[in-house]
Write a protein that holds these residues in place. Sequence first.
Motif, short mmCIF file in Angstrom:
data_model
loop_
_atom_site.label_atom_id
_atom_site.label_comp_id
_atom_site.label_asym_id
_atom_site.label_seq_id
_atom_site.Cartn_x
_atom_site.Cartn_y
_atom_site.Cartn_z
N HIS A 29 -4.02 -32.34 -23.78
CA HIS A 29 -4.42 -31.76 -25.01
C HIS A 29 -5.76 -31.49 -25.30
N PRO A 30 -6.41 -30.28 -25.84
CA PRO A 30 -7.67 -30.26 -25.46
C PRO A 30 -8.45 -31.26 -26.31
N GLU A 107 4.01 -29.52 -30.77
CA GLU A 107 2.75 -29.08 -30.30
C GLU A 107 1.42 -29.49 -31.29
N ASP A 108 1.49 -29.19 -32.70
CA ASP A 108 0.36 -29.20 -33.56
C ASP A 108 0.35 -31.18 -33.68
N HIS A 149 -4.28 -34.01 -45.33
CA HIS A 149 -3.67 -33.36 -46.41
C HIS A 149 -2.46 -32.68 -46.03
N HIS A 150 -1.96 -32.41 -44.82
CA HIS A 150 -0.83 -31.66 -44.66
C HIS A 150 0.52 -32.60 -44.54
N GLY A 158 0.54 -30.07 -39.37
CA GLY A 158 -0.94 -29.63 -39.29
C GLY A 158 -1.75 -30.88 -38.74
N ASP A 185 -11.49 -28.58 -47.43
CA ASP A 185 -11.29 -28.19 -46.05
C ASP A 185 -10.92 -26.61 -46.02
N HIS A 187 -8.44 -25.46 -44.64
CA HIS A 187 -7.04 -25.11 -44.69
C HIS A 187 -6.71 -25.64 -46.21
N PHE A 214 -3.32 -20.77 -41.15
CA PHE A 214 -2.25 -21.97 -41.72
C PHE A 214 -2.65 -22.71 -42.76
N ASP A 273 -14.00 -28.29 -41.30
CA ASP A 273 -14.07 -27.15 -40.80
C ASP A 273 -14.14 -25.76 -41.67
N GLY A 310 -10.35 -32.25 -41.74
CA GLY A 310 -10.63 -31.49 -40.63
C GLY A 310 -11.81 -31.29 -40.07
N TYR A 312 -13.99 -29.38 -36.13
CA TYR A 312 -13.43 -29.24 -34.84
C TYR A 312 -14.57 -28.80 -33.93
O1 ZLS Z 1 -6.25 -29.03 -42.16
O2 ZLS Z 1 -1.35 -22.17 -36.82
C1 ZLS Z 1 -0.66 -23.36 -36.60
C2 ZLS Z 1 0.68 -23.31 -36.20
C3 ZLS Z 1 1.24 -22.53 -35.18
C4 ZLS Z 1 -0.05 -22.00 -34.06
C5 ZLS Z 1 -0.19 -23.00 -33.15
N1 ZLS Z 1 0.86 -23.80 -32.15
C6 ZLS Z 1 0.38 -24.67 -31.55
C7 ZLS Z 1 1.88 -23.92 -33.30
C8 ZLS Z 1 2.35 -22.99 -34.37
C9 ZLS Z 1 1.37 -21.89 -36.46
N2 ZLS Z 1 -1.02 -24.50 -36.91
C10 ZLS Z 1 -2.62 -24.92 -36.96
C11 ZLS Z 1 -2.59 -26.15 -37.73
C12 ZLS Z 1 -3.93 -26.57 -38.07
C13 ZLS Z 1 -4.15 -27.79 -38.84
C14 ZLS Z 1 -5.47 -28.04 -39.53
C15 ZLS Z 1 -5.52 -29.52 -39.99
C16 ZLS Z 1 -6.60 -29.59 -41.17
O3 ZLS Z 1 -7.73 -29.31 -40.52
C17 ZLS Z 1 -6.58 -31.31 -41.46
C18 ZLS Z 1 -6.81 -32.10 -40.66
C19 ZLS Z 1 -3.41 -24.85 -35.82
N3 ZLS Z 1 -4.49 -23.76 -35.59
C20 ZLS Z 1 -4.93 -24.19 -34.33
C21 ZLS Z 1 -4.02 -25.01 -33.69
N4 ZLS Z 1 -2.99 -25.13 -34.65
C22 ZLS Z 1 -3.80 -25.63 -32.34
C23 ZLS Z 1 -4.94 -24.95 -31.34
C24 ZLS Z 1 -4.75 -25.46 -30.03
C25 ZLS Z 1 -3.66 -26.10 -29.58
C26 ZLS Z 1 -3.55 -27.00 -28.18
C27 ZLS Z 1 -3.11 -28.14 -28.80
C28 ZLS Z 1 -2.03 -27.81 -29.76
C29 ZLS Z 1 -1.14 -27.03 -29.04
C30 ZLS Z 1 -2.09 -26.36 -28.09
C31 ZLS Z 1 -2.92 -26.74 -30.59
C32 ZLS Z 1 -2.94 -26.52 -31.82
#
Ligand code: ZLS
Length: 384
Positions: A29-30, A107-108, A149-150, A158, A185, A187, A214, A273, A310, A312
């Motif tokens: 995981h990154p 994944e998330d 918060h998600h 999330g 945030d 998001h 998201f 973020d 969040g 990053y």
């Molecule tokens: O608010 O956009 C999405 C959902 C997806 C795209 C990403 N894939 C992995 C799943 C499906 C539609 N998810 C967002 C979640 C953002 C959560 C924000 C949290 C907060 O800041 C509070 C703490 C998202 N954006 C970016 C990623 N997910 C993401 C980027 C890179 C990776 C690596 C690890 C995991 C899978 C590959 C991942 C997620």
Amino acid sequence: DNAPTKQRKDRVAYYYHADIGHYHFAPGHPMKARTPIIPALSFRAMTHNLVVNYGLHQKMEIIRPNPATLQEMTKFHSDEYIDFLQRVTPENVSDISKNPQKFNVGEDCPVFDGMFEFSALSAGGSLAAAAKLNRGDADIAINWGGGLHHARRGEASGFCYVNDIVLSILELLRVHQRVVYIDIDVHHGDGVEEAFYGTDRVMTVSFHKYGEFFPGSGSLKDTGMGKGKKYAVNCPLRDGMDDASYKSVFRPIMSAVMQFYRPSVVVLQCGADSLAGDRLGCFNLSMRGHAQALEYMKTFNVPILMLGGGGYTIRNVARTWTYETALAVGHELPTELPFNDYFQYYGPEYKLDVPSGNMENLNNREYLEKVVSIILDNLRDLPH
Ligand code: ZLS
Ligand code: ZN
């Protein structure tokens, strides 16, 4: 000391557990690297280290939280979900539940070692901070390990597993008749909004990027339901929000919220973020532009629960949350960064400030004025 022009000296309680900085989400995981995607690790430790090296620990009460108990978590979450979180490991995830998708881990929200302990510490800090405000023992309580918060009643979402914010608001509601929740945030604060969508005892206000982003919710038209109608406020924004634009929506909206709703406590989710240059975000706020939310909310002289969220680009998260900690205690920081354990991350400038970038602002003035005027119209309809 009551002169309105003079900043009140606030008693600040700051919650930090050394372990919160040291969880690794999943191999490959990154975020296990130096630039985590999921805000579980290094930047909590990085923030705390900068706070201490600036000497801010001498100006507030530092408290090590206990992990939240199962009983505390199930005040919001379902028994079945918390039971799953507590028992699941990367090794048994396929055996323990016929259908892990049911709880939205994947994944998330990967199942990682220490996932439950991390979530329990995050929630424990926010709960203890809320209880401290309830007792009147502090004016501001801070938990940078919270702000997730998600998370929903029965599932992760999330990068969030346990919704420490909902839990701490439930705690505040034992003493306070009306609570305002503010979310800066990038998001949408969907989990908190959903939990209180049907009540007039919590007003949720979220400022977020809206449109192909998201989690997809948080439109201007979503204002609550039943008894909670008009008690959810959504401020949908486009890419490139800068300090002046942000201030031009935040101040009039929060001024009206405070005037018409009159809460006795404020919860501020300080997700970082929304800063310029964030790896996942798309706003253009400087550190000072981000902090003006706190600065403005302090002027209402209502107790504040400050939470993380969040963020990053970790060096900028640590800078901003350290600056906001200083703002809470009312102490000005030199812009030259003190030497600290993570000093090399702050190069080449080694300065405190996060400047805004030169990205285009897709929020024009007409758009922002329209959004503010619709929100203010809704707020004026509240019973008062
Ligand atoms: O608010 O956009 C999405 C959902 C997806 C795209 C990403 N894939 C992995 C799943 C499906 C539609 N998810 C967002 C979640 C953002 C959560 C924000 C949290 C907060 O800041 C509070 C703490 C998202 N954006 C970016 C990623 N997910 C993401 C980027 C890179 C990776 C690596 C690890 C995991 C899978 C590959 C991942 C997620
Ligand atoms: Zn976010």
